[in-house]
Design an enzyme around this catalytic site. Structure first.
Site, PDB file in Angstrom:
ATOM      1  N   CYS A 236       0.837  -1.198   0.000  1.00 58.21           N
ATOM      2  CA  CYS A 236       0.000   0.000   0.000  1.00 58.21           C
ATOM      3  C   CYS A 236       0.876   1.253   0.000  1.00 58.21           C
ATOM      4  CB  CYS A 236      -0.928  -0.076   1.215  1.00 58.21           C
ATOM      5  SG  CYS A 236      -1.469   1.467   1.910  1.00 58.21           S
TER       6      CYS A 236
ATOM      7  N   CYS B  73       0.562   3.733   2.816  1.00 58.28           N
ATOM      8  CA  CYS B  73       1.073   3.162   4.073  1.00 58.28           C
ATOM      9  C   CYS B  73       2.573   3.385   4.176  1.00 58.28           C
ATOM     10  CB  CYS B  73       0.803   1.663   4.140  1.00 58.28           C
ATOM     11  SG  CYS B  73      -0.931   1.222   4.112  1.00 58.28           S
TER      12      CYS B  73
END
Lengths: 303, 105
Positions: free
Chosen positions: B29, B32
């Site tokens: 991600c 992230c």
């Protein structure tokens, strides 16, 4: 406020801004890049980028941006993870927030567009998502809808098929504007259904998304909804400051005729999706960043 | 100092008392990975006041499921084991500092 005057301040940290920084720093121009806290631009939300030259097997979007950033920093670009707040281009040196510069490159790119329908906002993170690559894994064996008709929507749908049991692409027109190769991949994927001429009217669910209602009145039980209807130029900061077109893109007014990346204000240049409504590719943004940087270098020399 | 990684073996124990902020994340991600260094920074800055930790949703899908995490990064703030706030999507450092202020710190 410090009295230091940068040669150039670049606003934006996508391919356009970082490429511009690599070029200006290499040309020994003192460069400040305001990256924003959410730096890296749209590629941070993608997976495999297959059409950026130099990577035989493709490269993950976030990896590409981290590499570009590392390269820019290695070249000497000063990167601050700050938002640009308030610009004053009415006098020289140009002012971006508390920082001063002889030239500015606007490379703020484009902002994600949500649908703006009832129920959407409260369900973000509860089934409504802007990033399939981040969230697809939470929809294992679930039913999901992707909204949009461009390459981004195709990519999201294809990625979701690895997890979801059923993916429906909903598009308001009767055909996609995505590239042919992406359309072909979507159309030949058995897990993907397509609903053309369809728009979302409302989303329902309390703890999580449960149902979508289309403008036709038809309803469908779903677990996830991924929005990919495109982006709008991120130019709020520049309204009333430089000339924008009717859709909000920065206009290249070539205030000094020979500089084709210059805006309506001398010394303020632009690059990437914030002005480009045609191509919007990582590589074209990078190309524009290079052009803007070379023009800044030349313009500063001539001053 | 890097933020501590929680697992099913210590999640309940570590979140049971005091102020704990957990970053639900995964390697694949992009946002992230932007949030990661910020979470590490906060874990140092709030040392002694709050435990700032990470949870890999790939390794611990049950915990992510238990807290209804369907989008990452999601950061959940616990006080004495009870959720008192959450931030979905990377909000920058300022957003996380604001979240932590809900615990009175």
């Amino acid at each position: 406020m410090s009295d230091q005057v940068y040669d150039v301040i670049i606003i934006g940290s996508g391919p356009a801004g970082l490429t511009a920084g690599i070029y200006t720093s290499r040309a020994n121009l003192k460069t400040l890049l305001l990256a924003g806290e959410k730096w890296g631009g749209q590629l941070m939300l993608t997976t495999l980028v297959e059409n950026f030259p130099g990577f035989v097997d493709g490269i993950q979007g976030p990896d590409l941006m981290m590499n570009m950033r590392a390269q820019a920093e290695k070249m000497g670009v000063e990167i601050k993870e700050e938002e640009a707040v308030g610009v004053d281009f009415s006098k020289k040196p140009l002012k971006v927030g508390p920082y001063l510069a002889r030239a500015v490159i606007i490379a703020t790119g484009a902002e994600f567009k949500w649908l703006g329908v009832a129920g959407e906002e409260k369900l973000i993170g509860k089934g409504v998502s802007a990033c399939a690559t981040c969230d697809a894994a939470f929809f294992r064996n679930k039913k999901v809808v992707v909204v949009g008709g461009g390459d981004a929507a195709m990519e999201e749908a294809l990625f979701l098929t690895k997890f979801a049991s059923e993916v429906t692409i909903v598009h308001r027109r009767d055909e996609f504007r995505a590239s042919k190769i992406m359309q072909d991949r979507v159309k030949s994927n058995e897990k993907i259904k397509i609903k053309f001429n369809t728009q979302i009217a409302e989303l329902f669910g309390e703890q999580k998304l449960e149902k979508v209602k289309f403008t036709s009145g038809e309803e469908m039980a779903i677990d996830g909804l991924f929005v990919a209807i495109g982006h709008a130029p991120a130019t709020d900061l520049f309204k009333e400051v430089i000339e924008l077109d009717e859709k909000g893109f920065v206009l290249r007014k070539q205030q000094v005729k020979k500089y084709k990346m210059m805006t309506s204000i001398e010394g303020v240049f632009t690059a990437g999706d914030v002005h480009d409504h045609n191509y919007k590719q990582a590589i074209t943004a990078a190309g524009y960043g290079c052009e803007a940087a070379l023009e800044v270098e030349k313009w500063l020399e001539e001053k | 100092m890097a933020a501590v990684h929680l697992t099913r073996n210590d999640f309940d124990e570590k979140t049971k008392t005091g102020v704990v902020m957990v970053d639900f994340w995964a390697t694949w991600c992009g946002p992230c990975r932007m949030a990661g260094p910020v979470i590490d920074e906060l874990s140092t800055e709030y040392s002694g006041k709050a435990l700032v930790a990470k949870l890999d949703v790939d390794a611990e899908p049950e915990i992510a499921g238990k807290y209804g995490v369907m989008s990452i990064p999601t950061v959940i703030l616990f006080k004495d084991g009870t959720e008192i706030g959450r931030q979905v999507g990377f909000s920058g450092k300022a957003g996380y500092v604001q979240l932590l202020s809900k615990a009175g710190i």
